[in-house]
Design a protein around this motif. Structure first.
Motif, PDB file in Angstrom:
ATOM      1  N   MET A  60       4.393  10.215  -6.387  1.00  0.00           N
ATOM      2  CA  MET A  60       4.129   9.054  -5.536  1.00  0.00           C
ATOM      3  C   MET A  60       5.236   8.995  -4.470  1.00  0.00           C
ATOM      4  SD  MET A  60       1.336   7.675  -6.592  1.00  0.00           S
ATOM      5  CE  MET A  60       1.412   6.431  -5.333  1.00  0.00           C
ATOM      6  N   GLY A  61       5.695  10.175  -4.057  1.00  0.00           N
ATOM      7  CA  GLY A  61       6.849  10.281  -3.169  1.00  0.00           C
ATOM      8  C   GLY A  61       8.043  10.821  -3.921  1.00  0.00           C
ATOM      9  N   ASN A  62       7.980  10.746  -5.246  1.00  0.00           N
ATOM     10  CA  ASN A  62       8.951  11.381  -6.131  1.00  0.00           C
ATOM     11  C   ASN A  62       8.207  11.804  -7.395  1.00  0.00           C
ATOM     12  OD1 ASN A  62       8.590   8.877  -7.301  1.00  0.00           O
ATOM     13  ND2 ASN A  62      10.687   8.225  -7.104  1.00  0.00           N
ATOM     14  N   PRO A  63       8.708  12.812  -8.106  1.00  0.00           N
ATOM     15  CA  PRO A  63       7.945  13.392  -9.212  1.00  0.00           C
ATOM     16  C   PRO A  63       7.943  12.516 -10.472  1.00  0.00           C
ATOM     17  CG  PRO A  63      10.014  14.568  -8.907  1.00  0.00           C
ATOM     18  CD  PRO A  63       9.936  13.553  -7.817  1.00  0.00           C
TER      19      PRO A  63
ATOM     20  N   GLN B 265       0.870  -1.173   0.000  1.00  0.00           N
ATOM     21  CA  GLN B 265       0.000   0.000   0.000  1.00  0.00           C
ATOM     22  C   GLN B 265       0.899   1.211   0.000  1.00  0.00           C
ATOM     23  OE1 GLN B 265      -3.384   0.106   2.649  1.00  0.00           O
ATOM     24  NE2 GLN B 265      -3.100   2.288   2.942  1.00  0.00           N
ATOM     25  N   LEU B 266       0.860   1.968  -1.092  1.00  0.00           N
ATOM     26  CA  LEU B 266       1.681   3.160  -1.216  1.00  0.00           C
ATOM     27  C   LEU B 266       0.921   4.357  -0.650  1.00  0.00           C
ATOM     28  CD1 LEU B 266       2.805   1.042  -3.314  1.00  0.00           C
ATOM     29  CD2 LEU B 266       3.868   2.988  -4.384  1.00  0.00           C
ATOM     30  N   THR B 267       1.341   5.532  -0.996  1.00  0.00           N
ATOM     31  CA  THR B 267       0.735   6.745  -0.474  1.00  0.00           C
ATOM     32  C   THR B 267      -0.466   7.175  -1.315  1.00  0.00           C
ATOM     33  OG1 THR B 267       2.123   8.135  -1.854  1.00  0.00           O
ATOM     34  CG2 THR B 267       2.992   7.537   0.305  1.00  0.00           C
ATOM     35  N   VAL B 268      -1.178   8.145  -0.811  1.00  0.00           N
ATOM     36  CA  VAL B 268      -2.171   8.849  -1.612  1.00  0.00           C
ATOM     37  C   VAL B 268      -1.370   9.677  -2.619  1.00  0.00           C
ATOM     38  CG1 VAL B 268      -3.985  10.614  -1.585  1.00  0.00           C
ATOM     39  CG2 VAL B 268      -3.836   8.938   0.276  1.00  0.00           C
ATOM     40  N   PRO B 269      -1.703   9.627  -3.905  1.00  0.00           N
ATOM     41  CA  PRO B 269      -0.938  10.401  -4.893  1.00  0.00           C
ATOM     42  C   PRO B 269      -0.977  11.901  -4.582  1.00  0.00           C
ATOM     43  CG  PRO B 269      -2.476   8.905  -5.963  1.00  0.00           C
ATOM     44  CD  PRO B 269      -2.791   8.884  -4.507  1.00  0.00           C
ATOM     45  N   VAL B 270       0.137  12.563  -4.849  1.00  0.00           N
ATOM     46  CA  VAL B 270       0.219  14.007  -4.651  1.00  0.00           C
ATOM     47  C   VAL B 270      -0.017  14.685  -5.996  1.00  0.00           C
ATOM     48  CG1 VAL B 270       1.748  15.902  -4.019  1.00  0.00           C
ATOM     49  CG2 VAL B 270       1.800  13.763  -2.720  1.00  0.00           C
ATOM     50  N   LEU B 271      -1.017  15.549  -6.046  1.00  0.00           N
ATOM     51  CA  LEU B 271      -1.355  16.275  -7.266  1.00  0.00           C
ATOM     52  C   LEU B 271      -1.116  17.774  -7.123  1.00  0.00           C
ATOM     53  CD1 LEU B 271      -4.665  14.358  -8.048  1.00  0.00           C
ATOM     54  CD2 LEU B 271      -2.382  13.916  -8.982  1.00  0.00           C
ATOM     55  N   SER B 272      -0.811  18.209  -5.908  1.00  0.00           N
ATOM     56  CA  SER B 272      -0.517  19.620  -5.657  1.00  0.00           C
ATOM     57  C   SER B 272       0.806  19.979  -6.333  1.00  0.00           C
ATOM     58  CB  SER B 272      -0.409  19.870  -4.154  1.00  0.00           C
ATOM     59  OG  SER B 272       0.278  21.077  -3.901  1.00  0.00           O
ATOM     60  N   HIS B 273       0.767  20.963  -7.210  1.00  0.00           N
ATOM     61  CA  HIS B 273       1.964  21.335  -7.970  1.00  0.00           C
ATOM     62  C   HIS B 273       3.147  21.649  -7.059  1.00  0.00           C
ATOM     63  CE1 HIS B 273      -0.828  22.543 -11.525  1.00  0.00           C
ATOM     64  NE2 HIS B 273      -0.694  21.237 -11.394  1.00  0.00           N
ATOM     65  N   ALA B 274       2.918  22.391  -6.003  1.00  0.00           N
ATOM     66  CA  ALA B 274       4.015  22.782  -5.112  1.00  0.00           C
ATOM     67  C   ALA B 274       4.640  21.564  -4.439  1.00  0.00           C
ATOM     68  CB  ALA B 274       3.518  23.765  -4.062  1.00  0.00           C
ATOM     69  N   GLN B 275       3.828  20.555  -4.132  1.00  0.00           N
ATOM     70  CA  GLN B 275       4.346  19.383  -3.421  1.00  0.00           C
ATOM     71  C   GLN B 275       4.980  18.354  -4.348  1.00  0.00           C
ATOM     72  OE1 GLN B 275       0.782  18.286  -1.288  1.00  0.00           O
ATOM     73  NE2 GLN B 275       1.563  19.195   0.578  1.00  0.00           N
ATOM     74  N   ILE B 276       4.717  18.414  -5.660  1.00  0.00           N
ATOM     75  CA  ILE B 276       5.274  17.393  -6.572  1.00  0.00           C
ATOM     76  C   ILE B 276       6.798  17.440  -6.596  1.00  0.00           C
ATOM     77  CG2 ILE B 276       5.397  16.694  -9.006  1.00  0.00           C
ATOM     78  CD1 ILE B 276       2.358  17.245  -9.154  1.00  0.00           C
ATOM     79  N   PRO B 277       7.547  18.449  -6.780  1.00  0.00           N
ATOM     80  CA  PRO B 277       7.266  19.817  -7.212  1.00  0.00           C
ATOM     81  C   PRO B 277       7.196  19.963  -8.740  1.00  0.00           C
ATOM     82  CG  PRO B 277       9.582  19.627  -6.648  1.00  0.00           C
ATOM     83  CD  PRO B 277       8.959  18.269  -6.395  1.00  0.00           C
TER      84      PRO B 277
END
Length: 169
Positions: free
Chosen positions: A63-66, A20-32
């Protein structure tokens, strides 16, 4: 433990391993991801990236990296090395990016090749497979359970919705 947080991994009765990985990050600043170095499209998830030699439509996901996921008609013919090198250091991705070349087959199956930043093409990339499924689910092209074929083998990826973590088997 990972840079994205703890990952839960289970050995299934059939001998397969499920993570089970993370919730995907779609926020531009957090990707980055910096959209000021990209062109918007009609989709809020897709952007055009220009280089001297190409125009690529990508979906940025972390997914923890861009990751930059792009659709290809035929991944066997895709210039993974040339395009991957051009995009991995694109100014829209200040920390660099892994580039996923994704061929959509049907709502339950995709083919994928990944150019990993700092490495080149890799035979397998679990995070890239998850990012590709997320990118195509956001475009309403895939079901919640998908088989992903990479040069190094096949994965089953499950992602119910944007608030849920991604599961990889």
């Amino acid at each position: 433990q990972s840079a994205a947080g703890p990952l839960v991994t289970t050995l299934l009765p059939d001998g397969l391993v499920q993570s089970q990985l993370t919730v995907p990050v779609l926020s531009h600043a957090q990707i980055p991801f910096d959209p000021n170095h990209a062109e918007a499209t009609a989709s809020p998830y897709l952007f055009n990236l220009r280089t001297e030699a190409l125009l690529a439509t990508i979906c940025p996901v972390s997914m923890g990296n861009p990751h930059a996921v792009m659709l290809c008609d035929d991944i066997q013919q895709a210039d993974v090395d040339g395009i991957g090198r051009a995009l991995t250091r694109h100014p829209a991705f200040p920390a660099g990016v892994n580039v996923g070349f994704c061929q959509w087959v049907d709502e339950g199956f995709i083919r994928l090749r990944v150019f990993a930043r700092g490495v080149g093409e890799t035979r397998a990339c679990g995070g890239g497979a998850c990012a590709a499924v997320v990118a195509l689910r956001l475009q309403e092209r895939l079901a919640s359970k998908v088989k992903v074929s990479l040069p190094g083998g096949k994965l089953r990826i499950t992602w119910p919705d944007v608030s849920q973590p991604v599961t990889m088997t």
